[in-house]
Design a protein around this motif. Structure first.
Motif: not given
Length: 101
Positions: A80-86, A89-94
């Motif tokens: 299960h993947a969740v994307a977050r933008r800080d 503007g950086r994006v990390m998908v966990k």
């Protein structure tokens, strides 16, 4: 890039830090595969998205996230993947890998 990961000698060398993800587009319903760079921490993978405004795949995992398949170490693993933008503007998908896959 994805094809190079399958080459017997080259694949394992290039595969360190790279994984092919497969997911279904939220709007199109089509299945997509793309190679990404990752870091692994136990049962989680972190995927940093370089130049996120020029890419769209990660948007499928905004909000509650969604299902993803990763071709990892020669086998398909589900998660299960969740994307977050800080705020910068950086994006990390966990990605949390399923235990049963």
């Amino acid at each position: 890039m994805a094809a190079l990961l399958e080459v017997p000698v080259l694949g394992p060398l290039m595969g360190k830090g790279f994984v092919v993800i497969t997911y279904v587009g939220r709007r199109s319903g089509r299945t997509f595969s793309t190679p990404v760079n990752y870091r692994r921490k136990g049962n989680e993978l972190l995927i940093g998205v370089a130049m996120p405004d020029k890419k769209s795949w990660w948007r499928n995992f905004l909000g509650e996230g969604g299902s993803i398949t990763l071709h990892l170490n020669g086998a398909d693993r589900r998660g299960h993947a969740v994307a977050r933008r800080d705020e910068r503007g950086r994006v990390m998908v966990k990605v949390r890998l399923d235990e049963a896959s």
